[in-house]
Motif scaffolding. Structure first.
Motif, PDB file in Angstrom:
ATOM      1  N   THR A 187       0.711  -1.020  -0.473  1.00 43.87           N
ATOM      2  CA  THR A 187       0.701   0.388  -0.120  1.00 43.87           C
ATOM      3  C   THR A 187       0.970   1.011   0.026  1.00 43.87           C
ATOM      4  O   THR A 187       1.982   1.358  -0.072  1.00 43.87           O
ATOM      5  N   ARG A 233       0.436   5.421  -0.354  1.00 50.19           N
ATOM      6  CA  ARG A 233      -0.872   7.102  -0.203  1.00 50.19           C
ATOM      7  C   ARG A 233       0.143   8.401  -0.866  1.00 50.19           C
ATOM      8  O   ARG A 233       1.301   8.388  -1.553  1.00 50.19           O
ATOM      9  N   ARG A 286      -5.214   6.333  -0.312  1.00 47.79           N
ATOM     10  CA  ARG A 286      -4.783   5.170  -0.492  1.00 47.79           C
ATOM     11  C   ARG A 286      -4.281   4.709  -2.011  1.00 47.79           C
ATOM     12  O   ARG A 286      -5.640   4.113  -2.484  1.00 47.79           O
ATOM     13  N   GLU A 314      -3.607   0.344  -3.305  1.00 44.70           N
ATOM     14  CA  GLU A 314      -2.917  -0.769  -3.361  1.00 44.70           C
ATOM     15  C   GLU A 314      -2.452  -1.404  -4.138  1.00 44.70           C
ATOM     16  O   GLU A 314      -3.244  -1.813  -5.558  1.00 44.70           O
ATOM     17  N   VAL A 372      -8.001   3.983  -3.559  1.00 41.02           N
ATOM     18  CA  VAL A 372      -9.369   3.846  -2.299  1.00 41.02           C
ATOM     19  C   VAL A 372      -9.059   6.013  -1.557  1.00 41.02           C
ATOM     20  O   VAL A 372      -8.052   5.840  -1.726  1.00 41.02           O
ATOM     21  N   ASP A 411     -13.691   8.970   0.782  1.00 44.73           N
ATOM     22  CA  ASP A 411     -14.730   9.039   1.557  1.00 44.73           C
ATOM     23  C   ASP A 411     -15.536   7.252   1.336  1.00 44.73           C
ATOM     24  O   ASP A 411     -15.759   6.790   1.459  1.00 44.73           O
ATOM     25  N   GLY A 412     -13.730   6.226   0.766  1.00 48.13           N
ATOM     26  CA  GLY A 412     -14.097   4.800   0.925  1.00 48.13           C
ATOM     27  C   GLY A 412     -14.094   4.774  -0.447  1.00 48.13           C
ATOM     28  O   GLY A 412     -14.037   3.000  -0.938  1.00 48.13           O
ATOM     29  N   THR A 413     -14.273   5.245  -1.174  1.00 45.40           N
ATOM     30  CA  THR A 413     -14.674   4.449  -2.591  1.00 45.40           C
ATOM     31  C   THR A 413     -13.256   4.150  -3.162  1.00 45.40           C
ATOM     32  O   THR A 413     -12.171   4.746  -3.554  1.00 45.40           O
ATOM     33  N   ARG A 414     -13.990   2.834  -3.857  1.00 45.00           N
ATOM     34  CA  ARG A 414     -12.786   2.159  -4.722  1.00 45.00           C
ATOM     35  C   ARG A 414     -12.289   2.154  -5.788  1.00 45.00           C
ATOM     36  O   ARG A 414     -13.672   1.279  -6.299  1.00 45.00           O
TER      37      ARG A 414
END
Length: 195
Positions: free
Chosen positions: A51, A53, A71, A73, A99, A102-105
């Motif tokens: 991972t 950033r 993030r 991955e 990612v 807001d958590g959207t992948r």
């Protein structure tokens, strides 16, 4: 006779629904990143998870499409451990998901980032040379010129032993290492339009 009072209802305002727009990066956009953990050719296996950033905003038309802190991955794409005296160690990383805050992948495609280790031949020469020098100094201290020659020979032999029994110089990407990764396909991100 009963008086009936009618109160006018206050107007009800519904909050405006957020408006979104899509921003699409260039297909070969470069993203600045920092790794979150160290990766070494000595211990890594292909398909190990990695991972990172995003270290600076990625903009499209003056608007931020990918914010710093998002993030990435990915996986270890290749590992070459290298030989004792010939081949360099090498490790490659590739990222597959983005990612957002807001958590959207989102799926992404990137080029593989490669890092090479030090040439084993150079590492071997430096270790042998250093050991010979140390042996020579110790020999001179303890036995004069004759001792220096013996000490140098012992030091060189000891250095060779270290190289033969040790691992080649590993290819290492340390946590926090600043890197850049190039996309191989565009990424489309939905952002809230600012009114």
């Amino acid at each position: 006779f009963r008086r009936v009072l009618f109160r006018s209802a206050a107007p009800v305002f519904e909050p405006a629904k957020p408006q979104f727009e899509e921003l699409t990066t260039a297909p070969d956009a470069v993203i600045g990143i920092r790794l979150e953990s160290s990766v070494s050719s000595e211990t890594a296996q292909v398909e190990d998870q990695v991972t990172a950033r995003v270290s600076r905003d990625v903009t499209v038309g003056g608007q931020t499409a990918i914010s710093s802190g998002a993030r990435l991955e990915g996986v270890v794409a290749s590992v070459e451990r290298g030989g004792k005296f010939k081949d360099r160690a090498r490790i490659g990383l590739r990222f597959e998901s983005l990612v957002l805050a807001d958590g959207t992948r989102l799926p992404i495609q990137t080029e593989t980032i490669f890092r090479d280790g030090e040439s084993p031949a150079n590492a071997a020469a430096s270790k042998v040379g250093a050991s010979a020098a140390v042996g020579g100094i110790l020999g001179a201290v303890f036995g004069g010129k004759k001792g220096a020659a013996i000490g140098a020979a012992v030091g060189a032999a000891g250095g060779s032993g270290i190289v033969m029994s040790g691992n080649p110089a590993a290819a290492v990407l340390s946590a926090g290492t600043p890197l850049t990764v190039r996309l191989t396909a565009p990424v489309t991100v939905s952002i809230q339009r600012q009114n």
